[in-house]
Design a protein around this motif. Structure first.
Motif, short mmCIF file in Angstrom:
data_model
loop_
_atom_site.label_atom_id
_atom_site.label_comp_id
_atom_site.label_asym_id
_atom_site.label_seq_id
_atom_site.Cartn_x
_atom_site.Cartn_y
_atom_site.Cartn_z
N PHE A 130 9.04 -57.35 58.15
CA PHE A 130 8.08 -58.42 58.44
C PHE A 130 7.50 -58.85 57.09
CE2 PHE A 130 3.60 -59.46 60.17
CZ PHE A 130 3.93 -60.81 60.28
N PHE A 131 7.93 -60.03 56.62
CA PHE A 131 7.65 -60.47 55.26
C PHE A 131 6.90 -61.79 55.24
CE2 PHE A 131 12.03 -58.53 54.06
CZ PHE A 131 11.50 -57.26 54.08
N TYR A 132 6.17 -61.98 54.15
CA TYR A 132 5.68 -63.30 53.76
C TYR A 132 6.45 -63.72 52.52
CZ TYR A 132 2.71 -67.03 51.93
OH TYR A 132 2.26 -68.22 51.45
N GLY A 133 6.94 -64.95 52.51
CA GLY A 133 7.68 -65.40 51.34
C GLY A 133 8.05 -66.86 51.41
N PRO A 134 7.78 -67.60 50.35
CA PRO A 134 8.08 -69.04 50.35
C PRO A 134 9.55 -69.38 50.56
CG PRO A 134 6.59 -68.47 48.57
CD PRO A 134 7.07 -67.19 49.16
N SER A 135 10.45 -68.65 49.90
CA SER A 135 11.84 -69.05 49.94
C SER A 135 12.57 -68.57 51.19
CB SER A 135 12.58 -68.52 48.71
OG SER A 135 12.68 -67.11 48.78
N VAL A 173 0.19 -56.93 60.80
CA VAL A 173 0.47 -55.97 61.87
C VAL A 173 1.89 -56.21 62.35
CG1 VAL A 173 -0.22 -55.10 64.13
CG2 VAL A 173 -1.95 -56.00 62.58
N PHE A 174 2.68 -55.14 62.41
CA PHE A 174 4.09 -55.23 62.76
C PHE A 174 4.39 -54.17 63.81
CE2 PHE A 174 8.68 -54.68 60.97
CZ PHE A 174 9.19 -55.56 61.92
N SER A 175 4.88 -54.60 64.96
CA SER A 175 5.24 -53.64 66.00
C SER A 175 6.72 -53.75 66.31
CB SER A 175 4.42 -53.86 67.27
OG SER A 175 4.83 -55.03 67.94
N VAL A 176 7.35 -52.60 66.46
CA VAL A 176 8.75 -52.51 66.85
C VAL A 176 8.79 -51.52 68.00
CG1 VAL A 176 11.10 -52.05 66.09
CG2 VAL A 176 9.44 -52.96 64.47
N ILE A 177 8.81 -52.03 69.21
CA ILE A 177 8.74 -51.22 70.42
C ILE A 177 9.97 -51.53 71.25
CG2 ILE A 177 7.37 -50.56 72.41
CD1 ILE A 177 5.90 -50.12 69.79
N LEU A 181 10.14 -57.05 68.92
CA LEU A 181 9.56 -57.07 67.57
C LEU A 181 8.49 -58.16 67.51
CD1 LEU A 181 12.89 -56.58 67.25
CD2 LEU A 181 12.15 -56.15 64.92
N ARG A 182 7.31 -57.80 66.97
CA ARG A 182 6.21 -58.74 66.86
C ARG A 182 5.54 -58.59 65.50
NH1 ARG A 182 2.81 -58.53 72.56
NH2 ARG A 182 4.60 -58.41 73.98
N GLY A 183 5.08 -59.69 64.97
CA GLY A 183 4.34 -59.67 63.71
C GLY A 183 3.14 -60.58 63.79
N GLN A 184 2.04 -60.18 63.18
CA GLN A 184 0.82 -60.97 63.21
C GLN A 184 0.08 -60.81 61.89
OE1 GLN A 184 -1.58 -60.31 66.67
NE2 GLN A 184 -2.82 -62.13 66.36
N VAL A 185 -0.61 -61.87 61.47
CA VAL A 185 -1.39 -61.87 60.24
C VAL A 185 -2.82 -62.26 60.55
CG1 VAL A 185 -1.65 -62.85 57.93
CG2 VAL A 185 0.63 -62.47 58.86
N PHE A 186 -3.76 -61.51 59.93
CA PHE A 186 -5.18 -61.79 60.08
C PHE A 186 -5.80 -62.05 58.72
CE2 PHE A 186 -4.01 -58.89 63.49
CZ PHE A 186 -4.62 -59.44 64.61
N GLY A 198 -1.64 -66.27 62.71
CA GLY A 198 -0.35 -66.59 63.30
C GLY A 198 0.33 -65.35 63.83
N ILE A 199 1.15 -65.53 64.84
CA ILE A 199 1.87 -64.43 65.45
C ILE A 199 3.31 -64.84 65.72
CG2 ILE A 199 1.11 -65.08 67.77
CD1 ILE A 199 1.12 -62.08 68.46
N ILE A 200 4.22 -63.91 65.50
CA ILE A 200 5.63 -64.09 65.84
C ILE A 200 5.93 -63.11 66.96
CG2 ILE A 200 8.01 -63.98 65.03
CD1 ILE A 200 6.95 -64.35 62.19
N SER A 201 6.35 -63.60 68.11
CA SER A 201 6.62 -62.72 69.23
C SER A 201 7.73 -63.31 70.10
CB SER A 201 5.35 -62.51 70.07
OG SER A 201 4.90 -63.74 70.62
#
Length: 265
Positions: A130-135, A173-177, A181-186, A198-201
């Motif tokens: 679970f990454f942050y990255g421009p490219s 926050v990254f969950s792998v259950i 797979l879900r990712g969220q940023v606060f 934002g959240i990816i789910s």
């Protein structure tokens, strides 16, 4: 109290996983004992070149950096560095880490967390990131969840355009259950009242069933100087209930001052 609700909403509905030790490190001891540093460039070149650097800004946070020493980016890839917790293997996990700052020569870098890591090394690392990255998102800034095959982010499982500001504190926050797979940023500028950005789910993958967790920083282009990210308050838990307690404890201002709440194996 808002964070407790947000995190509960994030993990609710997941079944508990097999018991394993919780990992938590606030780096206040100024070291990374318990972590394994992985420098793929150094490993690939027998130590002739280095691609990673690790340090402890102010003695209470953790900077992982990818240095521009890849002798052949086309063959060996750009410089990158991992810090992994090889002492615990999880199948299901909920992870969290804070990002305090990052720098790079031209902004082209990726950083974030890794789950279900296997065979770490040059051209062999597998797992999920679970990454942050421009490219990583067709040239636009954002967050993304990847499946990593042979050290390459082969499959994008989910992505979201998002413009973060270096120097502003964020919690990932990254969950792998199971297959989910879900990712969220606060934004945690105000730790007592975090703001979800934002959240990816809703994305699934079953390629990798278990592995280790950790942190990653790497250059996302050939022409850059040092890509460095400063992390803090890392934890990984093998089940949502344990993760919930740690997330609340790691972000509420009162518990931030009570470093004795740290949990180690």
């Amino acid at each position: 109290m808002k964070l407790a609700f947000v995190v509960f909403a994030f993990v609710i509905g997941f079944a508990g996983a097999a018991k394993a030790a919780v990992i938590f490190d606030d780096f206040n001891d100024g070291n990374d004992v318990g972590w394994t540093r992985v420098d793929p460039i150094a490993l690939a070149t027998g130590g002739t070149f280095t691609g990673g650097n690790w340090s402890f800004p102010n003695g209470n946070s953790y900077e992982v950096a990818g240095t521009p020493e890849s002798p052949s980016p086309g063959t060996l890839g750009t410089a990158r560095a991992y810090s992994l917790r090889l002492d615990e293997t999880y199948s299901d996990t909920v992870m969290s880490w804070e990002v305090l700052d990052w720098t790079s020569g031209n902004g082209r870098q990726a950083f974030g967390g890794l789950a279900r890591v296997g065979s770490p090394g040059p051209g062999t690392t597998s797992g999920y990131g679970f990454f942050y990255g421009p490219s990583l998102l067709l040239g636009s800034e954002g967050i993304a969840i990847f499946r990593i095959d042979n050290e390459i982010p082969t499959v994008t499982l989910g992505s979201l355009p998002l413009d973060l500001t270096s120097g502003t504190p964020y919690q990932f926050v990254f969950s792998v259950i199971g297959e989910d797979l879900r990712g969220q940023v606060f934004d945690i500028t105000n730790p007592g009242s975090p703001q979800s950005l934002g959240i990816i789910s809703g994305f699934t993958d079953s390629t990798y069933a278990s592995g280790n967790t950790g942190l990653f920083v790497g250059g996302a282009g050939v022409n850059y100087t040092t890509a460095a990210t400063t992390f803090d308050n890392y934890f990984a838990a093998p089940e949502p209930s344990g993760a919930l307690l740690l997330m609340v404890g790691a972000t509420m201002p009162l518990l931030r001052r009570r470093r004795c709440e740290r949990v180690y194996r």
